[in-house]
Design a protein around this motif. Structure first.
Motif, PDB file in Angstrom:
ATOM      1  N   TYR A   6      14.393  -0.943 -10.588  1.00  0.00           N
ATOM      2  CA  TYR A   6      13.880  -1.380 -11.891  1.00  0.00           C
ATOM      3  C   TYR A   6      12.913  -2.547 -11.724  1.00  0.00           C
ATOM      4  CZ  TYR A   6      17.126   1.519 -14.657  1.00  0.00           C
ATOM      5  OH  TYR A   6      17.779   2.563 -15.250  1.00  0.00           O
ATOM      6  N   LEU A   7      13.251  -3.470 -10.822  1.00  0.00           N
ATOM      7  CA  LEU A   7      12.416  -4.666 -10.643  1.00  0.00           C
ATOM      8  C   LEU A   7      11.077  -4.331  -9.994  1.00  0.00           C
ATOM      9  CD1 LEU A   7      15.169  -7.156  -9.395  1.00  0.00           C
ATOM     10  CD2 LEU A   7      13.955  -7.291 -11.586  1.00  0.00           C
ATOM     11  N   ILE A   8      11.111  -3.538  -8.926  1.00  0.00           N
ATOM     12  CA  ILE A   8       9.865  -3.228  -8.210  1.00  0.00           C
ATOM     13  C   ILE A   8       8.949  -2.387  -9.104  1.00  0.00           C
ATOM     14  CG2 ILE A   8       8.862  -2.030  -6.215  1.00  0.00           C
ATOM     15  CD1 ILE A   8      11.438  -2.815  -4.640  1.00  0.00           C
ATOM     16  N   GLU A   9       9.536  -1.437  -9.824  1.00  0.00           N
ATOM     17  CA  GLU A   9       8.683  -0.620 -10.697  1.00  0.00           C
ATOM     18  C   GLU A   9       8.104  -1.461 -11.839  1.00  0.00           C
ATOM     19  OE1 GLU A   9      10.400   3.189 -11.687  1.00  0.00           O
ATOM     20  OE2 GLU A   9      10.070   3.862  -9.627  1.00  0.00           O
ATOM     21  N   GLU A  10       8.922  -2.342 -12.391  1.00  0.00           N
ATOM     22  CA  GLU A  10       8.456  -3.186 -13.502  1.00  0.00           C
ATOM     23  C   GLU A  10       7.351  -4.158 -13.057  1.00  0.00           C
ATOM     24  OE1 GLU A  10       9.546  -3.413 -16.751  1.00  0.00           O
ATOM     25  OE2 GLU A  10       8.533  -5.289 -17.294  1.00  0.00           O
ATOM     26  N   PHE A  11       7.620  -4.868 -11.966  1.00  0.00           N
ATOM     27  CA  PHE A  11       6.664  -5.910 -11.536  1.00  0.00           C
ATOM     28  C   PHE A  11       5.498  -5.326 -10.732  1.00  0.00           C
ATOM     29  CE2 PHE A  11      10.277  -9.320 -11.315  1.00  0.00           C
ATOM     30  CZ  PHE A  11      10.195  -9.500 -12.683  1.00  0.00           C
ATOM     31  N   ALA A  12       5.813  -4.514  -9.740  1.00  0.00           N
ATOM     32  CA  ALA A  12       4.792  -4.129  -8.752  1.00  0.00           C
ATOM     33  C   ALA A  12       4.211  -2.747  -9.009  1.00  0.00           C
ATOM     34  CB  ALA A  12       5.387  -4.203  -7.341  1.00  0.00           C
ATOM     35  N   ARG A  13       4.799  -1.979  -9.926  1.00  0.00           N
ATOM     36  CA  ARG A  13       4.302  -0.652 -10.305  1.00  0.00           C
ATOM     37  C   ARG A  13       4.185   0.288  -9.095  1.00  0.00           C
ATOM     38  NH1 ARG A  13       5.985  -0.272 -14.654  1.00  0.00           N
ATOM     39  NH2 ARG A  13       4.594   1.377 -15.319  1.00  0.00           N
ATOM     40  N   ILE A  14       5.111   0.177  -8.155  1.00  0.00           N
ATOM     41  CA  ILE A  14       5.172   1.126  -7.041  1.00  0.00           C
ATOM     42  C   ILE A  14       6.391   2.028  -7.304  1.00  0.00           C
ATOM     43  CG2 ILE A  14       5.471   1.408  -4.522  1.00  0.00           C
ATOM     44  CD1 ILE A  14       4.381  -1.487  -4.227  1.00  0.00           C
ATOM     45  N   PRO A  15       6.223   3.354  -7.233  1.00  0.00           N
ATOM     46  CA  PRO A  15       7.369   4.228  -7.492  1.00  0.00           C
ATOM     47  C   PRO A  15       8.491   4.014  -6.475  1.00  0.00           C
ATOM     48  CG  PRO A  15       5.335   5.511  -7.323  1.00  0.00           C
ATOM     49  CD  PRO A  15       5.005   4.106  -6.919  1.00  0.00           C
ATOM     50  N   VAL A  16       9.720   3.958  -6.978  1.00  0.00           N
ATOM     51  CA  VAL A  16      10.876   3.709  -6.107  1.00  0.00           C
ATOM     52  C   VAL A  16      11.924   4.791  -6.331  1.00  0.00           C
ATOM     53  CG1 VAL A  16      12.722   2.079  -5.520  1.00  0.00           C
ATOM     54  CG2 VAL A  16      10.501   1.207  -6.249  1.00  0.00           C
ATOM     55  N   GLU A  17      12.515   5.250  -5.235  1.00  0.00           N
ATOM     56  CA  GLU A  17      13.674   6.141  -5.340  1.00  0.00           C
ATOM     57  C   GLU A  17      14.847   5.438  -4.685  1.00  0.00           C
ATOM     58  OE1 GLU A  17      13.223  10.095  -3.590  1.00  0.00           O
ATOM     59  OE2 GLU A  17      11.158   9.959  -4.309  1.00  0.00           O
ATOM     60  N   VAL A  18      16.026   5.626  -5.237  1.00  0.00           N
ATOM     61  CA  VAL A  18      17.211   5.014  -4.636  1.00  0.00           C
ATOM     62  C   VAL A  18      18.162   6.126  -4.253  1.00  0.00           C
ATOM     63  CG1 VAL A  18      19.034   3.297  -4.915  1.00  0.00           C
ATOM     64  CG2 VAL A  18      16.919   3.064  -6.199  1.00  0.00           C
TER      65      VAL A  18
ATOM     66  N   GLY B 212       0.807  -1.226   0.000  1.00  0.00           N
ATOM     67  CA  GLY B 212       0.000   0.000   0.000  1.00  0.00           C
ATOM     68  C   GLY B 212       0.838   1.273   0.000  1.00  0.00           C
ATOM     69  N   ALA B 213       2.157   1.131  -0.013  1.00  0.00           N
ATOM     70  CA  ALA B 213       3.013   2.329   0.078  1.00  0.00           C
ATOM     71  C   ALA B 213       2.842   3.211  -1.154  1.00  0.00           C
ATOM     72  CB  ALA B 213       4.476   1.903   0.200  1.00  0.00           C
ATOM     73  N   GLU B 214       2.872   4.527  -0.908  1.00  0.00           N
ATOM     74  CA  GLU B 214       2.825   5.436  -2.055  1.00  0.00           C
ATOM     75  C   GLU B 214       4.126   5.404  -2.819  1.00  0.00           C
ATOM     76  OE1 GLU B 214       1.403   9.359  -0.839  1.00  0.00           O
ATOM     77  OE2 GLU B 214      -0.112   8.183   0.247  1.00  0.00           O
ATOM     78  N   ARG B 215       5.203   5.223  -2.080  1.00  0.00           N
ATOM     79  CA  ARG B 215       6.495   5.057  -2.743  1.00  0.00           C
ATOM     80  C   ARG B 215       7.433   4.310  -1.797  1.00  0.00           C
ATOM     81  NH1 ARG B 215      10.385  10.103  -1.817  1.00  0.00           N
ATOM     82  NH2 ARG B 215       9.743  10.453   0.308  1.00  0.00           N
ATOM     83  N   ILE B 216       8.484   3.822  -2.385  1.00  0.00           N
ATOM     84  CA  ILE B 216       9.497   3.094  -1.624  1.00  0.00           C
ATOM     85  C   ILE B 216      10.812   3.830  -1.839  1.00  0.00           C
ATOM     86  CG2 ILE B 216      10.805   0.928  -1.503  1.00  0.00           C
ATOM     87  CD1 ILE B 216       8.257  -0.547  -2.411  1.00  0.00           C
ATOM     88  N   VAL B 217      11.551   4.046  -0.749  1.00  0.00           N
ATOM     89  CA  VAL B 217      12.869   4.662  -0.879  1.00  0.00           C
ATOM     90  C   VAL B 217      13.902   3.620  -0.456  1.00  0.00           C
ATOM     91  CG1 VAL B 217      14.386   6.509  -0.094  1.00  0.00           C
ATOM     92  CG2 VAL B 217      11.939   6.954  -0.381  1.00  0.00           C
ATOM     93  N   ILE B 218      14.891   3.417  -1.313  1.00  0.00           N
ATOM     94  CA  ILE B 218      15.949   2.452  -0.984  1.00  0.00           C
ATOM     95  C   ILE B 218      17.220   3.223  -0.645  1.00  0.00           C
ATOM     96  CG2 ILE B 218      17.369   0.550  -1.867  1.00  0.00           C
ATOM     97  CD1 ILE B 218      15.089  -0.280  -3.690  1.00  0.00           C
ATOM     98  N   CYS B 219      17.837   2.911   0.486  1.00  0.00           N
ATOM     99  CA  CYS B 219      19.079   3.580   0.900  1.00  0.00           C
ATOM    100  C   CYS B 219      20.180   2.545   1.106  1.00  0.00           C
ATOM    101  CB  CYS B 219      18.898   4.294   2.233  1.00  0.00           C
ATOM    102  SG  CYS B 219      17.852   5.723   2.141  1.00  0.00           S
ATOM    103  N   ALA B 220      21.362   2.847   0.606  1.00  0.00           N
ATOM    104  CA  ALA B 220      22.496   1.931   0.773  1.00  0.00           C
ATOM    105  C   ALA B 220      23.765   2.644   0.315  1.00  0.00           C
ATOM    106  CB  ALA B 220      22.268   0.665  -0.055  1.00  0.00           C
ATOM    107  N   CYS B 221      24.894   1.951   0.408  1.00  0.00           N
ATOM    108  CA  CYS B 221      26.181   2.487  -0.062  1.00  0.00           C
ATOM    109  C   CYS B 221      26.848   1.448  -0.977  1.00  0.00           C
ATOM    110  CB  CYS B 221      27.136   2.724   1.108  1.00  0.00           C
ATOM    111  SG  CYS B 221      26.492   3.788   2.392  1.00  0.00           S
ATOM    112  N   GLY B 222      27.686   1.936  -1.855  1.00  0.00           N
ATOM    113  CA  GLY B 222      28.563   1.064  -2.654  1.00  0.00           C
ATOM    114  C   GLY B 222      27.804   0.022  -3.465  1.00  0.00           C
ATOM    115  N   THR B 223      28.308  -1.205  -3.394  1.00  0.00           N
ATOM    116  CA  THR B 223      27.699  -2.298  -4.140  1.00  0.00           C
ATOM    117  C   THR B 223      26.245  -2.520  -3.733  1.00  0.00           C
ATOM    118  OG1 THR B 223      29.739  -3.431  -4.690  1.00  0.00           O
ATOM    119  CG2 THR B 223      27.823  -4.823  -4.386  1.00  0.00           C
ATOM    120  N   SER B 224      25.943  -2.341  -2.461  1.00  0.00           N
ATOM    121  CA  SER B 224      24.559  -2.521  -2.001  1.00  0.00           C
ATOM    122  C   SER B 224      23.645  -1.484  -2.646  1.00  0.00           C
ATOM    123  CB  SER B 224      24.494  -2.412  -0.474  1.00  0.00           C
ATOM    124  OG  SER B 224      25.249  -3.446   0.110  1.00  0.00           O
ATOM    125  N   TRP B 225      24.205  -0.308  -2.888  1.00  0.00           N
ATOM    126  CA  TRP B 225      23.438   0.735  -3.589  1.00  0.00           C
ATOM    127  C   TRP B 225      23.168   0.297  -5.043  1.00  0.00           C
ATOM    128  CZ3 TRP B 225      24.796   4.279  -7.604  1.00  0.00           C
ATOM    129  CH2 TRP B 225      23.923   5.365  -7.764  1.00  0.00           C
TER     130      TRP B 225
END
Ligand code: M6R
Length: 365
Positions: free
Chosen positions: A70-82, A49-62
């Motif tokens: 790309y995957l969440i937007e493609e499959f689940a159509r929820i806006p994501v920011e990284v 139900g989230a309006e958007r998802i924000v992903i936070c990380a560093c380096g390779t994890s980022w």
């Protein structure tokens, strides 16, 4: 302890098929066309139900986070920011209840990622962790999470933890699509694509000699460019990071189409360019990017799909990869890039497991 391998990094690269199977175990339900993610079950509806998802990380994890976008937007159509965790925490981010924040960290101890998690919590967001080290600080402080189960990663350069993170994000994206954006049979299709990956990775690892030959040709280069598009743009970034951190060769990753907005100026007969050109929707676009590099005398190394023999015409070197659906290709394409950086670094006499100036876990900001 290195299991017969010369370095931990090589051992960890070769462990990936087994690790991938471990990450999927119990989570991929092929007979039901379903994903089961025990660690976040209670929060699944909140995340959906989230309006958007924000992903936070560093380096390779980022980089894994970018693939997650790309995957969440493609499959689940929820806006994501990284976001880089270090940027997120210092810019008074717009975040609150209703937002979901995913923090990704192999060690679970990265200072900036931990601070981003605490800030997101303070602001009322639901915070999910994707960590490798069980019981780590980040794993403990999040509302819920998923472990990557990659086992201890000793080499400073992250390899198996990265592919495990991408698998967890892939499963999360599918779990978020269930009953919403994807019919069950399509979820089943994508799960089967994923289940076929470990065996395909084994076939890529068997091409160690091909990769070694390429390493021999370029280990004295001073620069290197990595280009990819779509799901494989983050793989280009990851390939470049792997090379720079262990071989100290300057490397940059770019979305292939951005080349003509700057990096093309760098291309001459001393510049190797690694293209990720497996067959997908942007394949023909990539081919014209390759032509542009060739006409400026750049050296072209291509990661291509099995059966694509035509591409040899355009390339100095080709590494063939088993065919697969677009969304799983990062898990395959990153493997030869890990191997290439490993071989280049060892040919240069670098300490691949403990590169200069780097720590396995960055606990200071
Ligand atoms: O433990 P973390 O995943 O939080 O670490 C993040 C980065 O420090 C890490 O990925 C680093 O970039 C690696 N050396 C990359 O190989």
């Amino acid at each position: 302890e290195k299991g017969g391998f010369e370095h931990f990094m090589l051992k960890e690269i070769f462990e990936q098929p087994g690790v991938m199977r471990d990450v999927m175990r119990g989570r991929v339900r092929l007979e039901e066309n379903r994903v089961r993610l025990g660690g976040i079950e209670d929060y699944l509806d909140t995340i959906r139900g989230a309006e958007r998802i924000v992903i936070c990380a560093c380096g390779t994890s980022w980089h894994a986070g970018l693939i997650g976008e790309y995957l969440i937007e493609e499959f689940a159509r929820i806006p994501v920011e990284v976001d880089y965790a270090s940027e997120f925490r210092y810019r008074n981010p717009i975040i609150g209840r209703g937002d979901v924040v995913i923090v990704i960290s192999q060690s679970g101890e990265t200072a900036d990622t931990l601070a981003a998690l605490r800030l997101a919590m303070q602001k009322g967001a639901t915070v999910i962790g994707i960590c490798n080290v069980v019981g780590s600080t980040i794993a403990r402080e999040t509302h819920c999470g998923m472990y990557t189960h990659a086992g201890p990663e000793i080499g400073v350069a992250s390899t198996k933890a990265f592919t495990a993170q991408v698998i967890v994000l892939y499963l999360l994206a599918l779990a978020l699509s269930e009953g919403r954006t994807l019919p069950d049979h399509e979820i089943g299709l994508y799960l089967r694509e994923l289940a076929a990956v470990p065996e395909k990775v084994e076939r890529i690892l068997a091409q160690n000699d091909v990769v070694m030959e390429i390493a021999q040709a370029y280990h004295q280069s001073r620069n290197c460019l990595y280009l990819g598009r779509g799901f494989n743009f983050p793989v280009a970034l990851e390939g470049a990071l792997k090379l720079k951190e262990i071989s100290y060769i300057h490397a940059e990753g770019y979305p292939a189409a951005e080349m003509k907005h700057g990096p093309i100026a760098l291309i001459d007969e001393d510049m190797p360019v690694v293209f990720i050109a497996t067959r997908d929707t942007t394949y023909t676009k990539i081919l014209s990017n390759i032509e542009e590099v060739r006409s400026r005398k750049g050296h072209v190394i291509v990661i291509a799909s099995d059966g694509d023999e035509d591409i040899r015409r355009l390339a100095d070197h080709v590494i063939h990869i088993p065919s697969a659906a677009g969304p799983v290709t990062p898990l395959l394409n990153v493997i030869p890039l890990q191997m290439l950086s490993y071989h280049i670094a060892t040919l240069r006499g670098c300490n691949v497991d403990r590169p200069r100036n780097l720590a396995k876990s960055v606990t200071v900001e």
